[in-house]
Design a protein around this motif. Structure first.
Motif, short mmCIF file in Angstrom:
data_model
loop_
_atom_site.label_atom_id
_atom_site.label_comp_id
_atom_site.label_asym_id
_atom_site.label_seq_id
_atom_site.Cartn_x
_atom_site.Cartn_y
_atom_site.Cartn_z
N PHE A 151 0.45 2.50 -1.86
CA PHE A 151 0.13 1.54 -2.92
C PHE A 151 -0.18 2.26 -4.23
CE2 PHE A 151 -3.17 -0.77 -5.31
CZ PHE A 151 -2.47 -1.93 -5.61
N LEU A 152 -0.96 3.33 -4.15
CA LEU A 152 -1.31 4.09 -5.35
C LEU A 152 -0.08 4.74 -5.98
CD1 LEU A 152 -4.62 5.77 -4.12
CD2 LEU A 152 -4.40 3.96 -5.82
N LEU A 153 0.85 5.17 -5.13
CA LEU A 153 2.08 5.78 -5.64
C LEU A 153 3.06 4.74 -6.16
CD1 LEU A 153 2.97 8.45 -2.90
CD2 LEU A 153 2.01 8.88 -5.18
N GLY A 154 2.89 3.49 -5.72
CA GLY A 154 3.86 2.47 -6.03
C GLY A 154 5.14 2.66 -5.23
N ASP A 155 5.02 3.30 -4.06
CA ASP A 155 6.17 3.59 -3.20
C ASP A 155 6.13 2.65 -2.01
OD1 ASP A 155 8.06 4.65 -1.43
OD2 ASP A 155 7.76 6.69 -2.17
N TYR A 156 6.98 1.61 -2.08
CA TYR A 156 6.97 0.59 -1.03
C TYR A 156 7.58 1.10 0.27
CZ TYR A 156 5.69 -2.47 -4.86
OH TYR A 156 5.04 -3.04 -5.93
N TYR A 157 8.38 2.16 0.20
CA TYR A 157 8.95 2.73 1.42
C TYR A 157 7.86 3.42 2.25
CZ TYR A 157 13.38 2.01 -1.01
OH TYR A 157 14.44 1.46 -1.68
N VAL A 158 6.83 3.92 1.58
CA VAL A 158 5.69 4.52 2.27
C VAL A 158 4.70 3.43 2.69
CG1 VAL A 158 3.70 6.07 2.05
CG2 VAL A 158 5.92 6.74 1.08
N MET A 159 4.44 2.51 1.80
CA MET A 159 3.42 1.49 2.06
C MET A 159 3.85 0.47 3.12
SD MET A 159 1.55 -1.04 -0.70
CE MET A 159 3.06 -1.93 -1.09
N GLY A 160 5.10 0.00 3.05
CA GLY A 160 5.57 -1.07 3.92
C GLY A 160 5.39 -0.81 5.40
N PRO A 161 5.99 0.25 5.94
CA PRO A 161 5.88 0.49 7.39
C PRO A 161 4.46 0.77 7.84
CG PRO A 161 6.90 2.37 6.30
CD PRO A 161 6.85 1.26 5.30
N ASN A 162 3.64 1.33 6.95
CA ASN A 162 2.26 1.63 7.33
C ASN A 162 1.39 0.38 7.37
OD1 ASN A 162 1.80 4.67 7.70
ND2 ASN A 162 3.04 4.59 5.85
N ILE A 163 1.71 -0.61 6.54
CA ILE A 163 1.01 -1.90 6.63
C ILE A 163 1.31 -2.54 7.99
CG2 ILE A 163 0.95 -4.26 5.75
CD1 ILE A 163 1.26 -3.16 2.96
N LEU A 164 2.58 -2.48 8.39
CA LEU A 164 2.95 -3.00 9.71
C LEU A 164 2.25 -2.21 10.80
CD1 LEU A 164 4.65 -4.89 11.42
CD2 LEU A 164 6.52 -3.23 11.30
N GLY A 165 2.14 -0.88 10.59
CA GLY A 165 1.44 -0.04 11.56
C GLY A 165 -0.03 -0.41 11.69
N VAL A 166 -0.65 -0.78 10.58
CA VAL A 166 -2.05 -1.21 10.60
C VAL A 166 -2.20 -2.47 11.45
CG1 VAL A 166 -3.93 -2.19 9.20
CG2 VAL A 166 -2.69 -0.17 8.40
N ILE A 167 -1.27 -3.41 11.29
CA ILE A 167 -1.32 -4.66 12.04
C ILE A 167 -1.17 -4.40 13.54
CG2 ILE A 167 -0.15 -6.86 12.46
CD1 ILE A 167 0.67 -6.83 9.49
N VAL A 168 -0.18 -3.55 13.89
CA VAL A 168 0.05 -3.24 15.31
C VAL A 168 -1.16 -2.51 15.90
CG1 VAL A 168 1.45 -1.88 16.91
CG2 VAL A 168 2.56 -3.16 15.07
N SER A 169 -1.69 -1.54 15.15
CA SER A 169 -2.84 -0.76 15.64
C SER A 169 -4.08 -1.64 15.78
CB SER A 169 -3.12 0.40 14.69
OG SER A 169 -2.02 1.28 14.63
N PHE A 170 -4.25 -2.57 14.84
CA PHE A 170 -5.40 -3.49 14.93
C PHE A 170 -5.28 -4.37 16.18
CE2 PHE A 170 -7.38 -7.63 14.09
CZ PHE A 170 -8.67 -7.22 13.80
N LEU A 171 -4.07 -4.82 16.48
CA LEU A 171 -3.86 -5.61 17.69
C LEU A 171 -4.18 -4.79 18.94
CD1 LEU A 171 -0.54 -7.47 16.79
CD2 LEU A 171 -2.84 -8.44 16.91
N GLN A 172 -3.79 -3.51 18.90
CA GLN A 172 -4.10 -2.63 20.03
C GLN A 172 -5.60 -2.49 20.23
OE1 GLN A 172 -1.19 0.70 18.80
NE2 GLN A 172 -1.44 0.96 20.98
N VAL A 173 -6.31 -2.20 19.15
CA VAL A 173 -7.75 -2.01 19.24
C VAL A 173 -8.44 -3.30 19.70
CG1 VAL A 173 -9.85 -1.53 17.90
CG2 VAL A 173 -7.78 -0.17 17.51
N SER A 174 -7.94 -4.44 19.23
CA SER A 174 -8.55 -5.72 19.61
C SER A 174 -8.42 -5.98 21.11
CB SER A 174 -7.92 -6.87 18.82
OG SER A 174 -6.56 -7.05 19.18
N LEU A 175 -7.38 -5.42 21.73
CA LEU A 175 -7.19 -5.61 23.17
C LEU A 175 -8.33 -4.97 23.97
CD1 LEU A 175 -3.34 -5.11 23.65
CD2 LEU A 175 -4.63 -7.25 23.76
#
Length: 219
Positions: free
Chosen positions: A181-205
């Motif tokens: 986000f700070l770089l303004g690089d959506y290729y870096v930000m996009g997949p990591n946002i999805l990774g946050v969602i997946v990881s949060f679901l894992q932790v919630s389990l």
């Protein structure tokens, strides 16, 4: 003034992302030690390490195009570590045919990526082509644990999941999302946002299906 603030934040977040990612890559060592002690890979697959090698090596190419030293250092380190892990797995694997096929595919894929990078004269166009490819590879890396999540839900047990690793993935995902986000690089930000969602679901389990101590039956 706004530019100075963004530079300061980026300068602070970058080394944190680098250190966290390298530590995360190091989590492969316990599996290597297990293989060395057993002198066999057993049921453990080499594919996740080969997939991560392809992912890291592709991001090295992207990092060189956008001239980002953080991406270069992190993913070069990741590529070296994955190569070491793969070497150990290969040495102790009894069936090398499948591994040979996977390594060959990975080599040809990376050869095509780097040939495209170095023969292209349009850096901007190359970034727009390679960026989505790297993003897809990162998404696939984050999506790998989804099969384990399905098993957890069906068995109502998190014994097959690694809690510290899930938390580490969540933290690293948040850091890289912020960095992108700070770089303004959506290729870096996009997949990591999805990774946050997946990881949060894992932790919630782990909260939904907590591990219970085994019940000892009286003799």
């Amino acid at each position: 003034m706004e530019t100075a603030v963004e530079f300061t934040l980026t300068d602070y977040v970058a080394p944190v992302c680098a250190a966290s990612s390298i530590l995360l890559y190091m989590t492969g060592w316990p599996a290597v030690w297990t293989v060395m002690k057993r002198k066999s890979t057993g049921d453990m697959s080499t594919f996740p390490y080969i997939a991560m090698l392809v992912n890291c090596s592709s991001w090295v190419g992207y990092g060189s195009l956008v001239r980002n030293n953080v991406l270069l250092v992190v993913n070069t380190t990741g590529s070296v570590l994955q190569s070491i892990f793969i070497t150990f797995f290969y040495c102790y694997s009894k069936s090398k045919r499948l591994i040979n096929q996977q390594i060959l595919f990975a080599f040809l894929f990376l050869l095509a990526i780097y040939y495209y990078i170095y023969q292209s004269e349009d850096t901007s166009g190359t970034i727009k082509t390679l960026g989505p490819i790297c993003s897809c590879l990162a998404v696939l890396a984050y999506a790998a644990p989804l099969s384990a999540m399905g098993e957890v839900i069906s068995t109502k047990s998190t014994s097959s999941m690694n809690f510290p690793l899930s938390v580490a993935n969540l933290i690293v995902g948040v850091e890289w999302s912020a960095y992108g986000f700070l770089l303004g690089d959506y290729y870096v930000m996009g997949p990591n946002i999805l990774g946050v969602i997946v990881s949060f679901l894992q932790v919630s389990l782990f909260y939904i299906y907590p591990n219970k101590p085994a019940t000892v039956l009286p003799a």
